[in-house]
Design an enzyme around this catalytic site. Structure first.
Site, PDB file in Angstrom:
ATOM      1  N   THR A 279      43.577  33.315  55.074  1.00  0.00           N
ATOM      2  CA  THR A 279      42.597  34.368  54.771  1.00  0.00           C
ATOM      3  C   THR A 279      41.377  34.148  55.643  1.00  0.00           C
ATOM      4  O   THR A 279      40.690  33.139  55.509  1.00  0.00           O
ATOM      5  CB  THR A 279      42.219  34.334  53.285  1.00  0.00           C
TER       6      THR A 279
ATOM      7  N   GLU B 236      49.144  32.550  42.535  1.00  0.00           N
ATOM      8  CA  GLU B 236      49.525  31.217  42.090  1.00  0.00           C
ATOM      9  C   GLU B 236      50.238  31.328  40.748  1.00  0.00           C
ATOM     10  O   GLU B 236      49.807  32.026  39.849  1.00  0.00           O
ATOM     11  CB  GLU B 236      48.293  30.318  41.963  1.00  0.00           C
TER      12      GLU B 236
ATOM     13  N   TYR C 171      41.743  41.742  31.413  1.00  0.00           N
ATOM     14  CA  TYR C 171      41.656  40.841  30.266  1.00  0.00           C
ATOM     15  C   TYR C 171      40.340  40.065  30.295  1.00  0.00           C
ATOM     16  O   TYR C 171      40.001  39.429  31.295  1.00  0.00           O
ATOM     17  CB  TYR C 171      42.839  39.867  30.263  1.00  0.00           C
ATOM     18  N   ALA C 172      39.629  40.129  29.192  1.00  0.00           N
ATOM     19  CA  ALA C 172      38.390  39.360  29.081  1.00  0.00           C
ATOM     20  C   ALA C 172      38.722  37.877  28.966  1.00  0.00           C
ATOM     21  O   ALA C 172      39.777  37.489  28.467  1.00  0.00           O
ATOM     22  CB  ALA C 172      37.603  39.818  27.860  1.00  0.00           C
ATOM     23  N   GLY C 173      37.795  37.038  29.441  1.00  0.00           N
ATOM     24  CA  GLY C 173      38.054  35.610  29.383  1.00  0.00           C
ATOM     25  C   GLY C 173      36.840  34.795  29.764  1.00  0.00           C
ATOM     26  O   GLY C 173      35.697  35.198  29.518  1.00  0.00           O
TER      27      GLY C 173
ATOM     28  N   CYS D 103      41.078  31.272  45.714  1.00  0.00           N
ATOM     29  CA  CYS D 103      40.961  32.533  46.456  1.00  0.00           C
ATOM     30  C   CYS D 103      39.736  33.358  46.079  1.00  0.00           C
ATOM     31  O   CYS D 103      38.871  33.613  46.922  1.00  0.00           O
ATOM     32  CB  CYS D 103      42.225  33.372  46.256  1.00  0.00           C
TER      33      CYS D 103
ATOM     34  N   LYS E 186      36.092  31.929  46.821  1.00  0.00           N
ATOM     35  CA  LYS E 186      35.905  31.754  48.258  1.00  0.00           C
ATOM     36  C   LYS E 186      35.866  33.088  48.995  1.00  0.00           C
ATOM     37  O   LYS E 186      35.013  33.314  49.869  1.00  0.00           O
ATOM     38  CB  LYS E 186      37.030  30.875  48.801  1.00  0.00           C
TER      39      LYS E 186
ATOM     40  N   ARG F  51      40.706  24.101  41.155  1.00  0.00           N
ATOM     41  CA  ARG F  51      39.561  24.537  41.939  1.00  0.00           C
ATOM     42  C   ARG F  51      38.801  25.641  41.207  1.00  0.00           C
ATOM     43  O   ARG F  51      39.363  26.655  40.838  1.00  0.00           O
ATOM     44  CB  ARG F  51      40.016  25.008  43.327  1.00  0.00           C
TER      45      ARG F  51
END
Length: 463
Positions: free
Chosen positions: A121, A169, A272-274, A281, A284, A349
């Protein structure tokens, strides 16, 4: 076809393994000798469902190998994929040092015609920088700088293609094998057209039922990747902001999600709330896109808000715990379910769990943590985060073991293993009988019936 992939990390290893699984002869090159030694011993350094199996079968069939020999890698491949990391630098821009190092190596060693595909990327314009770096090395070797002149003289030639990855992922093998789109950026030169056809051939086995290839210029392909991730990050931050408002207004964000997701113009994905987004990714790429825009004098104000909202959302569980128990958490033991930034990966990460655990420990709490696959990586990164206080975190072998002896439970990652627990057993073990659910896994009424206080995101609180 002979293919070389530079970089054996997440993107490079998945790309190399899947191309080898389709019958190509793939060499993966990495400067990390320990990683190559691990791969050559039959081990896979990352957790990704299905990856270990296709790496093993392709190695056994002689179609996949790993090496630190850069010159051999350049010589091997007709197609050379650059899949090295582009971490943020101190300004937030993507650091291209590894990409350009590969480009220089290609220029130093290449013969014949090579198709160089940027899989990393990268900011818009990187294709030009890669081409310039390769050309500079060719000139050092005494070859012509002009591509047409090199072609006339039969000297080494190349084209740079942009072929961004769109792998999730936890579902990367599936995404590569059954892509929803394949973006190829190529220029209109004879070399560019030749490179386009080679990349098309590589992906042909994955598009037999329906050709999902999208051909565009290199710069548009580079921007497409950043735009996709920025859009998804925006949806996440928007829903988290809306969830916090729903809580204040007495609305249920789950019902709101269904209501707006049913609109085909919106859809249900990433609504979806979280506890905020993390991983390698989104953080960054949002930062790098903002930086690229600022350099053009066009600040992306909406992405500034996305980042700000995401940073705040990572504190949401800690805020709820402190609202319940106060700022001093000494004497409190917190069970934490889920450490990786999302399910089906061991990637830590920018994981929200790191923010939560660091705050809990700083305020005097003890932590009993569980994750199905990420505990080894979590222990490594938390040792750095906690600055000598890792002994305050215990890593346990099962979700229920985490709650034994704990006061409260905090759920950070929505692994399937946490979706249907025995809530009555959880209630028996938790001394303070409270669940702080950062992923809205349960119906409030079910938790209430088990005798637990319940603090979800954007939904009715119980107790």
């Amino acid at each position: 076809m002979k293919v070389t992939v530079f970089g054996s990390g997440y993107v490079g290893l998945v790309t190399g393994a899947c191309l080898a699984d389709a019958g190509n002869h793939v060499v993966c090159v990495d400067i990390d000798a320990k990683k190559i030694e691990l791969l050559n011993s039959g081990h896979v350094p990352i957790y990704e469902p299905g990856l270990e199996g296709i790496v093993a079968s392709s190695r056994a069939a002689g179609r996949l190998s790993f090496t630190t020999d850069i010159a051999a890698g350049v010589a091997h491949g007709e197609g050379l994929f650059i899949a090295v990391g582009t971490p943020p630098d101190e300004t937030g821009s993507a650091d291209l040092q590894y990409v350009l190092a590969v480009a220089r190596s290609i220029g130093e060693h290449c013969t014949g015609f090579k198709v160089v595909a940027d899989k990393s990327t990268v900011p818009v314009g990187t294709g030009d920088l890669v081409a310039a770096a390769i050309t500079a090395e060719l000139v050092k070797r005494g070859f012509a700088a002009d591509p047409a002149e090199r072609a006339r003289l039969g000297q080494p030639a190349f084209t740079v293609i942009s072929n961004p990855e769109f792998l999730k992922e936890g579902a990367a093998v599936s995404d590569f094998s059954r892509p929803d789109r394949i973006v190829i950026g190529a220029d209109a030169t004879p070399e560019g057209k030749r490179g386009l056809e080679l990349i098309r051939q590589l992906y042909a086995p994955f598009t037999l039922n329906h050709d999902r290839t999208m051909v565009m210029d290199v710069r548009s392909a580079e921007l497409t990747k950043y735009a996709a991730n920025a859009m998804l990050a925006t949806r996440i931050s928007f829903m988290n902001e809306l969830a916090n408002l729903a809580e204040d207004l007495g609305a249920d964000i789950e019902l709101v999600r269904r209501g707006i997701g049913s609109d085909p113009r919106i859809g249900y994905s990433f609504l979806y709330a979280g506890t905020g987004y993390g991983g390698s990714c989104f953080p960054k790429d949002v930062s790098a896109l903002r930086r690229s825009a600022a350099e053009q004098g066009r600040p992306l104000r909406i992405l500034a808000a996305v980042e700000e909202a995401n940073t705040a959302q990572k504190d949401v569980l800690s805020d709820k715990i402190r609202a319940r128990f106060g700022d001093d958490l000494a004497g409190l033991t917190v069970a934490v379910w889920g450490l990786s930034f999302k399910p089906n990966t061991d990637d830590m990460r920018d994981a929200p769990s790191r923010v939560l655990i660091a705050d809990l420990v700083r305020r005097g709490a003890l932590v009993r943590a569980h994750d199905p696959v990420a505990m080894e990586e979590a222990e490594r990164v938390l040792a750095l985060d906690l600055d000598g206080k890792l002994e305050r975190v215990s890593f346990v072998g099962s979700p229920m073991e985490a709650v034994v002896g704990a006061d409260i439970l905090a759920i950070v990652t929505e692994w399937k293993a946490y979706r249907n627990p025995d809530l009555s057993a959880v209630a028996r073990h938790l001394k303070r009988k409270a669940v702080f659910d950062g992923r809205n896994l349960y119906e409030p009424s079910a938790v209430e019936e088990a005798g637990l206080a319940y603090f979800p995101i954007g939904r009715r609180q119980v107790g």
